[in-house]
Design a protein around this motif. Sequence first.
Motif, PDB file in Angstrom:
ATOM      1  N   THR A 266      27.825 -70.984  -5.427  1.00 42.87           N
ATOM      2  CA  THR A 266      26.962 -70.273  -4.527  1.00 42.87           C
ATOM      3  C   THR A 266      25.849 -71.166  -4.219  1.00 42.87           C
ATOM      4  O   THR A 266      25.668 -72.460  -4.441  1.00 42.87           O
ATOM      5  CB  THR A 266      26.276 -68.943  -5.126  1.00 42.87           C
ATOM      6  N   LEU A 267      25.263 -70.889  -2.878  1.00 43.27           N
ATOM      7  CA  LEU A 267      24.140 -71.653  -2.442  1.00 43.27           C
ATOM      8  C   LEU A 267      22.950 -71.760  -3.380  1.00 43.27           C
ATOM      9  O   LEU A 267      22.225 -72.765  -3.455  1.00 43.27           O
ATOM     10  CB  LEU A 267      23.625 -70.998  -1.221  1.00 43.27           C
ATOM     11  N   LYS A 268      22.826 -70.641  -4.121  1.00 42.92           N
ATOM     12  CA  LYS A 268      21.856 -70.610  -5.207  1.00 42.92           C
ATOM     13  C   LYS A 268      21.786 -71.606  -6.304  1.00 42.92           C
ATOM     14  O   LYS A 268      21.274 -72.331  -6.763  1.00 42.92           O
ATOM     15  CB  LYS A 268      21.716 -69.044  -5.703  1.00 42.92           C
ATOM     16  N   ILE A 270      23.359 -74.486  -5.909  1.00 47.02           N
ATOM     17  CA  ILE A 270      22.954 -75.705  -5.224  1.00 47.02           C
ATOM     18  C   ILE A 270      21.351 -75.901  -5.315  1.00 47.02           C
ATOM     19  O   ILE A 270      20.763 -76.964  -5.688  1.00 47.02           O
ATOM     20  CB  ILE A 270      23.615 -76.089  -4.001  1.00 47.02           C
ATOM     21  N   VAL A 271      20.707 -74.719  -4.963  1.00 47.77           N
ATOM     22  CA  VAL A 271      19.513 -74.763  -4.728  1.00 47.77           C
ATOM     23  C   VAL A 271      18.547 -74.926  -6.279  1.00 47.77           C
ATOM     24  O   VAL A 271      17.708 -75.804  -6.364  1.00 47.77           O
ATOM     25  CB  VAL A 271      18.576 -73.485  -4.227  1.00 47.77           C
ATOM     26  N   ASP A 272      19.228 -74.301  -7.141  1.00 44.40           N
ATOM     27  CA  ASP A 272      18.672 -74.572  -8.568  1.00 44.40           C
ATOM     28  C   ASP A 272      18.697 -76.055  -8.990  1.00 44.40           C
ATOM     29  O   ASP A 272      18.066 -76.176 -10.113  1.00 44.40           O
ATOM     30  CB  ASP A 272      19.429 -73.555  -9.406  1.00 44.40           C
ATOM     31  N   THR A 273      19.515 -76.710  -8.476  1.00 46.24           N
ATOM     32  CA  THR A 273      19.716 -78.013  -8.991  1.00 46.24           C
ATOM     33  C   THR A 273      18.733 -78.915  -8.480  1.00 46.24           C
ATOM     34  O   THR A 273      18.438 -80.367  -8.965  1.00 46.24           O
ATOM     35  CB  THR A 273      20.808 -78.726  -8.868  1.00 46.24           C
ATOM     36  N   LEU A 274      17.987 -78.560  -7.453  1.00 46.85           N
ATOM     37  CA  LEU A 274      16.863 -79.605  -6.965  1.00 46.85           C
ATOM     38  C   LEU A 274      15.517 -79.229  -7.672  1.00 46.85           C
ATOM     39  O   LEU A 274      15.125 -78.191  -8.170  1.00 46.85           O
ATOM     40  CB  LEU A 274      16.677 -78.762  -5.535  1.00 46.85           C
ATOM     41  N   PRO A 275      14.776 -80.400  -7.763  1.00 47.70           N
ATOM     42  CA  PRO A 275      13.534 -80.426  -8.368  1.00 47.70           C
ATOM     43  C   PRO A 275      12.559 -79.644  -7.805  1.00 47.70           C
ATOM     44  O   PRO A 275      12.419 -79.573  -6.622  1.00 47.70           O
ATOM     45  CB  PRO A 275      13.062 -81.981  -8.516  1.00 47.70           C
ATOM     46  N   LEU A 505      26.553 -77.238   2.818  1.00 51.50           N
ATOM     47  CA  LEU A 505      26.790 -78.584   2.047  1.00 51.50           C
ATOM     48  C   LEU A 505      27.982 -79.409   2.591  1.00 51.50           C
ATOM     49  O   LEU A 505      27.863 -80.397   2.986  1.00 51.50           O
ATOM     50  CB  LEU A 505      27.253 -78.342   0.459  1.00 51.50           C
ATOM     51  N   ASN A 506      29.299 -78.733   2.902  1.00 46.42           N
ATOM     52  CA  ASN A 506      30.381 -79.472   3.567  1.00 46.42           C
ATOM     53  C   ASN A 506      30.216 -79.193   4.868  1.00 46.42           C
ATOM     54  O   ASN A 506      30.906 -80.335   5.468  1.00 46.42           O
ATOM     55  CB  ASN A 506      31.585 -78.475   3.209  1.00 46.42           C
ATOM     56  N   HIS A 531      19.413 -78.048   5.015  1.00 39.61           N
ATOM     57  CA  HIS A 531      20.208 -76.661   5.143  1.00 39.61           C
ATOM     58  C   HIS A 531      20.476 -76.002   3.991  1.00 39.61           C
ATOM     59  O   HIS A 531      20.789 -74.886   3.866  1.00 39.61           O
ATOM     60  CB  HIS A 531      21.552 -77.052   5.908  1.00 39.61           C
ATOM     61  N   ILE A 532      20.425 -76.720   2.909  1.00 44.82           N
ATOM     62  CA  ILE A 532      20.357 -76.196   1.578  1.00 44.82           C
ATOM     63  C   ILE A 532      19.115 -75.282   1.311  1.00 44.82           C
ATOM     64  O   ILE A 532      19.185 -74.229   0.794  1.00 44.82           O
ATOM     65  CB  ILE A 532      20.427 -77.359   0.343  1.00 44.82           C
ATOM     66  N   SER A 533      18.074 -75.735   1.949  1.00 48.80           N
ATOM     67  CA  SER A 533      16.791 -75.060   1.673  1.00 48.80           C
ATOM     68  C   SER A 533      15.917 -75.296   3.074  1.00 48.80           C
ATOM     69  O   SER A 533      15.501 -76.605   2.890  1.00 48.80           O
ATOM     70  CB  SER A 533      15.961 -74.966   0.510  1.00 48.80           C
ATOM     71  N   SER A 534      15.746 -74.590   3.785  1.00 48.40           N
ATOM     72  CA  SER A 534      14.753 -75.090   5.150  1.00 48.40           C
ATOM     73  C   SER A 534      13.336 -75.278   4.565  1.00 48.40           C
ATOM     74  O   SER A 534      12.482 -75.483   5.551  1.00 48.40           O
ATOM     75  CB  SER A 534      15.089 -73.903   6.277  1.00 48.40           C
ATOM     76  N   ARG A 535      12.824 -74.637   3.406  1.00 50.77           N
ATOM     77  CA  ARG A 535      11.601 -74.509   3.006  1.00 50.77           C
ATOM     78  C   ARG A 535      11.126 -76.006   2.446  1.00 50.77           C
ATOM     79  O   ARG A 535      10.122 -76.269   2.012  1.00 50.77           O
ATOM     80  CB  ARG A 535      11.297 -73.701   1.881  1.00 50.77           C
TER      81      ARG A 535
END
Length: 607
Positions: A266-268, A270-275, A505-506, A531-535
Amino acid sequence: MKVERQLKRKWGTRNQQGPNSSWRGKDNNTGKVAPKVEPQQPRNLDIKCLGTRHIASQCPNKRAMILKDSREAVSDSDEDGMPKLEDVSDDGGMEYPVEEDALVWLDDHGKVKVNKRVLFNLSIGRYKNEVSYGVVPMDAGHILLGRPWLIKRELLEYPISNYINIKGGFYGRDFNLIKISYGNSTQIISPQNFICSGRYLLKLESGPHKRSEQKNCLVYSRKNKIVKAVAVSVPSSPADNAEDRKQLSENYGFRQIGEPLPDNVTLKDIVDTLPRKVFEIDDVKAWKSVLISVTSYALGIFMIAKAPWYLLPLAWAFTGTAITGFFVIGHDCAHKSFSRNKLVEDIVGTLAFLPLIYPYEPWRFKHDRHHAKTNMLSEDTAWHPVWLEEFESSPILRKAIIYGYGPFRPLMSIAHWLMWHFDLKKFRSNEVKRVKISLACVSAFIAIGWPLIILKTGIMGWIKFWLMPWLGYHFWMSTFTMVHHTAPHIPFKSSDEWNAAQAQLNGTVHCDYPHWIEILCHDINVHIPHHISSRIPSYNLRAAHKSLQENWGKYMNEATWNWRLMKTILTICHVYDKEQNYVAFDELAPKDSQPITFLKKVMPDYA
């Protein structure tokens, strides 16, 4: 080879009634009308031979005929009742040409030689006849394509899309042979290295429904080039195999084409792996980007004023790139990643967009939907493939689309700007008030700014100082947008098939540009983390990209800007097709696609 033969029987004894019987009779005792009695069909019915009291697999009429290497036909049983085939070839091995055209197998050399004929005894009820047939060697793959010797077919080669289309036949279907290479593993051959020989994947098409088969194939040819094929095992998608992806990367001008992302991600996830630090807003870095854009734009105006005429194109290119930085600043404001103060973001975003004549709020509303529906067929508000129905609707529109998605594509954001941002009907009722404010600001800039420029420098000054840099901005706007989400291997999907994580992502491309462009445009082309997180603020995109590479690198599409990448997009990525993702204009309308042919000839092909 064994070929099963089924001899059809007539129906068994019918339920017949005498001449005095009627489906509607009267009961002798009561005088009432008797109900209609329908004859019941036997429960065990063989739908092939129409016999009763058995099913197809137990049919007593099933027989097998063996065709030996000597082309002699014999039955596998001496007492099976199969009619014998009598050799009527009395001309000493003379070859019988196929009438009008030649029968050609794809996996053999030359034309098929018909040098033997047989006599077949045929009887249906009282009708009896004898038919003379030519004997042609076949295998299972040939049988699957129907009776090619009775069908005229036309071969069309499409080197760019790398397949051969065979028109007509096979119950009205067309089918395609897609080129793949020899080797330890199946891989797609480069369109530039297209050769009419080797291995092919057969794709059968019937209206909107399509499927793929891997068979030994044959074609019926007149004066067309003959191709060969063999049955091979191919992957379900070119992106499923590492060597295929490597070959596609080279063909399309990519540095890497990512693996398909698993459906359960899920997109979440992927987002959770970002610092956490990549989401932090830094006011100093934000205003530093404003300073860079204002300074570089002022330098560009100075260059335009002082440069001789032959250096003006360079000055316009620099100034257009600098003003693109204004767009990126407004872009951060729209995504609430510029400042913690939302009023400041609205003011800065509106002012940054004014020199571009871009209404800030309409763009923000439409751009939010692009992020929510990235690469979704109808819902994405950025670019998407041309619909076939639209392309075929009228000759005039078709010509306009070909030019727009071909040679004029690097400026097509102008059409997008006009179509999407000034029509109040395209916005929700709760958005209209803010849209009107932005439109009023843009109108005020035009009403005040343009007359002042013309008053001081004249019409030529307006063209020189505003119009040409503005066109330079739209060149980058168009180029960045189409490179971010357009490639032959990146699909657009309907809403019921769409997956957010796969699309972001793809379906997004990271592209490296010359360093001075990256500085002036504030790293907007480090686009996957955006695009993973616009913030994520623009000044944190590189740190976020590095984190994604460490955790999800094998799924990412990456490129360095090059001519082959641009040529691929401009000459292939045109009309939507569910199976191939895109079909090029020159494959659908060759006569109208001179602009595409021109681009193929003049654009460089080096990566």
